[in-house]
Design an enzyme around this catalytic site. Structure first.
Site, PDB file in Angstrom:
ATOM      1  N   SER A  11       0.840  -1.204   0.000  1.00 24.30           N
ATOM      2  CA  SER A  11       0.000   0.000   0.000  1.00 24.30           C
ATOM      3  C   SER A  11       0.871   1.249   0.000  1.00 24.30           C
ATOM      4  O   SER A  11       1.619   1.488   0.949  1.00 24.30           O
ATOM      5  CB  SER A  11      -0.900   0.006   1.230  1.00 24.30           C
ATOM      6  OG  SER A  11      -1.461   1.296   1.386  1.00 24.30           O
ATOM      7  N   HIS A  34      -1.532  -1.385  -4.048  1.00 23.81           N
ATOM      8  CA  HIS A  34      -2.767  -0.971  -3.374  1.00 23.81           C
ATOM      9  C   HIS A  34      -2.775   0.543  -3.198  1.00 23.81           C
ATOM     10  O   HIS A  34      -1.827   1.121  -2.661  1.00 23.81           O
ATOM     11  CB  HIS A  34      -2.822  -1.682  -2.030  1.00 23.81           C
ATOM     12  CG  HIS A  34      -4.103  -1.548  -1.280  1.00 23.81           C
ATOM     13  ND1 HIS A  34      -5.201  -2.339  -1.535  1.00 23.81           N
ATOM     14  CD2 HIS A  34      -4.458  -0.725  -0.252  1.00 23.81           C
ATOM     15  CE1 HIS A  34      -6.183  -2.023  -0.698  1.00 23.81           C
ATOM     16  NE2 HIS A  34      -5.757  -1.040   0.098  1.00 23.81           N
ATOM     17  N   ASP A  36      -4.932   3.623  -1.619  1.00 26.81           N
ATOM     18  CA  ASP A  36      -5.971   3.937  -0.637  1.00 26.81           C
ATOM     19  C   ASP A  36      -6.516   5.338  -0.844  1.00 26.81           C
ATOM     20  O   ASP A  36      -5.835   6.319  -0.540  1.00 26.81           O
ATOM     21  CB  ASP A  36      -5.377   3.849   0.774  1.00 26.81           C
ATOM     22  CG  ASP A  36      -5.158   2.411   1.217  1.00 26.81           C
ATOM     23  OD1 ASP A  36      -6.100   1.618   1.127  1.00 26.81           O
ATOM     24  OD2 ASP A  36      -4.026   2.093   1.643  1.00 26.81           O
ATOM     25  N   MET A  38      -9.092   8.143   0.319  1.00 31.55           N
ATOM     26  CA  MET A  38      -9.912   8.517   1.489  1.00 31.55           C
ATOM     27  C   MET A  38     -10.458   9.922   1.313  1.00 31.55           C
ATOM     28  O   MET A  38      -9.735  10.805   0.857  1.00 31.55           O
ATOM     29  CB  MET A  38      -9.054   8.490   2.752  1.00 31.55           C
ATOM     30  CG  MET A  38      -8.364   7.170   3.014  1.00 31.55           C
ATOM     31  SD  MET A  38      -7.418   7.264   4.538  1.00 31.55           S
ATOM     32  CE  MET A  38      -6.547   5.697   4.474  1.00 31.55           C
ATOM     33  N   HIS A  72      -8.591   1.065  -3.559  1.00 31.96           N
ATOM     34  CA  HIS A  72      -9.477   0.855  -2.409  1.00 31.96           C
ATOM     35  C   HIS A  72     -10.170   2.186  -2.121  1.00 31.96           C
ATOM     36  O   HIS A  72      -9.546   3.124  -1.618  1.00 31.96           O
ATOM     37  CB  HIS A  72      -8.621   0.371  -1.224  1.00 31.96           C
ATOM     38  CG  HIS A  72      -9.372   0.189   0.056  1.00 31.96           C
ATOM     39  ND1 HIS A  72      -8.740  -0.051   1.261  1.00 31.96           N
ATOM     40  CD2 HIS A  72     -10.688   0.200   0.337  1.00 31.96           C
ATOM     41  CE1 HIS A  72      -9.644  -0.161   2.217  1.00 31.96           C
ATOM     42  NE2 HIS A  72     -10.837  -0.015   1.682  1.00 31.96           N
ATOM     43  N   MET A  74     -12.233   4.401  -0.104  1.00 32.61           N
ATOM     44  CA  MET A  74     -12.820   4.695   1.209  1.00 32.61           C
ATOM     45  C   MET A  74     -13.503   6.050   1.103  1.00 32.61           C
ATOM     46  O   MET A  74     -13.096   7.040   1.728  1.00 32.61           O
ATOM     47  CB  MET A  74     -11.720   4.692   2.279  1.00 32.61           C
ATOM     48  CG  MET A  74     -11.254   3.281   2.614  1.00 32.61           C
ATOM     49  SD  MET A  74      -9.695   3.257   3.510  1.00 32.61           S
ATOM     50  CE  MET A  74      -8.555   3.365   2.139  1.00 32.61           C
ATOM     51  N   MET A 143     -11.635  -6.063   5.989  1.00 37.48           N
ATOM     52  CA  MET A 143     -10.764  -5.134   6.726  1.00 37.48           C
ATOM     53  C   MET A 143     -10.361  -5.758   8.064  1.00 37.48           C
ATOM     54  O   MET A 143     -11.196  -6.287   8.797  1.00 37.48           O
ATOM     55  CB  MET A 143     -11.480  -3.812   7.013  1.00 37.48           C
ATOM     56  CG  MET A 143     -11.693  -2.881   5.823  1.00 37.48           C
ATOM     57  SD  MET A 143     -10.219  -2.455   4.870  1.00 37.48           S
ATOM     58  CE  MET A 143      -9.186  -1.645   6.089  1.00 37.48           C
ATOM     59  N   GLY A 148      -8.928   4.025   7.527  1.00 38.14           N
ATOM     60  CA  GLY A 148      -8.671   5.460   7.683  1.00 38.14           C
ATOM     61  C   GLY A 148      -7.206   5.793   7.921  1.00 38.14           C
ATOM     62  O   GLY A 148      -6.764   6.893   7.594  1.00 38.14           O
ATOM     63  N   ASP A 181      -6.734  -6.423   4.761  1.00 34.24           N
ATOM     64  CA  ASP A 181      -6.081  -5.112   4.750  1.00 34.24           C
ATOM     65  C   ASP A 181      -6.086  -4.507   6.149  1.00 34.24           C
ATOM     66  O   ASP A 181      -7.153  -4.282   6.728  1.00 34.24           O
ATOM     67  CB  ASP A 181      -6.840  -4.216   3.757  1.00 34.24           C
ATOM     68  CG  ASP A 181      -6.241  -2.827   3.609  1.00 34.24           C
ATOM     69  OD1 ASP A 181      -5.138  -2.586   4.112  1.00 34.24           O
ATOM     70  OD2 ASP A 181      -6.906  -1.995   2.953  1.00 34.24           O
ATOM     71  N   GLY A 182      -4.888  -4.224   6.648  1.00 32.22           N
ATOM     72  CA  GLY A 182      -4.743  -3.519   7.914  1.00 32.22           C
ATOM     73  C   GLY A 182      -3.927  -4.306   8.931  1.00 32.22           C
ATOM     74  O   GLY A 182      -4.323  -5.388   9.336  1.00 32.22           O
ATOM     75  N   GLY A 203       1.001  -2.042   4.266  1.00 28.47           N
ATOM     76  CA  GLY A 203       1.562  -0.700   4.187  1.00 28.47           C
ATOM     77  C   GLY A 203       2.830  -0.590   5.008  1.00 28.47           C
ATOM     78  O   GLY A 203       3.940  -0.723   4.498  1.00 28.47           O
ATOM     79  N   SER A 204       2.657  -0.427   6.327  1.00 25.81           N
ATOM     80  CA  SER A 204       3.814  -0.195   7.209  1.00 25.81           C
ATOM     81  C   SER A 204       4.824  -1.327   7.196  1.00 25.81           C
ATOM     82  O   SER A 204       6.024  -1.083   7.342  1.00 25.81           O
ATOM     83  CB  SER A 204       3.346  -0.006   8.647  1.00 25.81           C
ATOM     84  OG  SER A 204       2.189   0.758   8.702  1.00 25.81           O
TER      85      SER A 204
HETATM   86  C1  DX5 Z   1      -6.243   1.588   5.999  1.00 24.63           C
HETATM   87  C2  DX5 Z   1      -5.900   1.277   4.569  1.00 24.63           C
HETATM   88  C3  DX5 Z   1      -4.784   0.325   4.436  1.00 24.63           C
HETATM   89  C4  DX5 Z   1      -3.464   0.801   4.962  1.00 24.63           C
HETATM   90  C5  DX5 Z   1      -2.828  -0.378   5.607  1.00 24.63           C
HETATM   91  O1  DX5 Z   1      -7.417   2.261   6.052  1.00 24.63           O
HETATM   92  O2  DX5 Z   1      -7.009   0.729   3.885  1.00 24.63           O
HETATM   93  O3  DX5 Z   1      -4.630  -0.145   3.094  1.00 24.63           O
HETATM   94  O4  DX5 Z   1      -2.595   1.303   3.959  1.00 24.63           O
HETATM   95  O5  DX5 Z   1      -1.728   0.049   6.310  1.00 24.63           O
HETATM   96  P1  DX5 Z   1      -0.987  -0.895   7.366  1.00 24.63           P
HETATM   97  O6  DX5 Z   1      -0.514  -2.096   6.600  1.00 24.63           O
HETATM   98  O7  DX5 Z   1       0.113  -0.023   7.847  1.00 24.63           O
HETATM   99  O8  DX5 Z   1      -1.974  -1.252   8.407  1.00 24.63           O
HETATM  100 ZN    ZN Z   2      -6.567  -0.215   1.873  1.00 24.19          ZN
END
Ligand code: DX5
Ligand code: ZN
Length: 229
Positions: A11, A34, A36, A38, A72, A74, A143, A148, A181-182, A203-204
């Protein structure tokens, strides 16, 4: 499916956006990228939209890979923007069942735009909501945090939810991907694969500062893959 067949979706929410092209290049071996989106309304945060997707598309095309740009959404009432994101270069678009009364119509529109269509459920949404949609989608996203923000802790009830959805997809003989995801990391990747996930968003654990000077995002992705071997 064997855990090693699980696919990854890094992500870019967690990447260094000043180096977007390089950050995408670092994970070009991943099957998905990915993105995101928002809106500050559906989720309490604003990330990015069409211009960043266009830039990611240019980077992906310049690399010449087949990486799927997985968007994605949101955002409230995603139907307002499906065409714009398709034009900006999305290969796949995922809409939240909580964000519109017309999820099924969104799925039809996404497919008519030539993209893969996904639906996503927040942790507090009943899985039954998915049932009428399962035969119409290419991807289900469960999720594992409240959407967010990146960097949140993985919610362990996700394992059971993934197992349930995996059972439903298998009963239908559906080839749809099952994405999580998450909070995905090397600590839970194997267990998620065993529960039936086929795509892990990260992501992280891919782009986090822990990889600075230690191989960057490519090393983060490799660590996740290693957890499945
Ligand atoms: C959160 C996003 C995720 C986010 C995940 O709302 O939908 O895709 O990038 O990040 P990590 O892997 O750091 O939880
Ligand atoms: Zn996402």
């Amino acid at each position: 499916m064997p855990p090693t067949a699980v696919k990854f979706a890094p992500s870019i929410l967690a990447c260094d956006l000043t180096r977007l092209g390089d950050e995408i290049g670092a994970v070009s071996s991943a099957e998905y990228l990915h993105i995101d989106v928002m809106d500050g309304l559906f989720v309490p945060n604003i990330s990015f939209g069409v211009p960043i997707l266009e830039a990611a598309r240019r980077s992906r095309d310049a690399l010449g890979t087949a990486q799927v740009l997985d968007v994605h959404l949101m955002i409230e009432r995603p139907e307002r923007f499906l065409e714009a994101f398709a034009q900006a270069g999305a290969d796949s678009m995922t809409v939240h069942v909580e964000a519109t009364p017309h999820v099924h119509r969104c799925v039809q529109t996404i497919r008519a735009l030539g993209c893969r269509a996904g639906v996503v459920l927040n942790p507090g949404t009943a899985l039954e909501t998915l049932r009428p949609l399962l035969e119409s989608v290419d991807l289900v996203l469960v999720m594992s945090v409240n959407p967010g923000f990146g960097g949140q802790s993985f919610l362990p009830q996700t394992y059971g939810r993934v197992r349930t959805v995996r059972g439903w997809l298998d009963d239908l003989g559906s080839p749809a991907e099952l994405q999580v995801d998450g909070g995905v990391s090397a600590a839970n990747a194997r267990q998620l694969a065993e529960a039936g996930a086929s795509v892990l968003v990260a992501g992280s654990s891919v782009y986090g500062p822990q990889w600075e000077g230690r191989g960057g995002a490519a090393a983060g992705l490799e660590r996740l893959r290693a957890a499945l071997r």
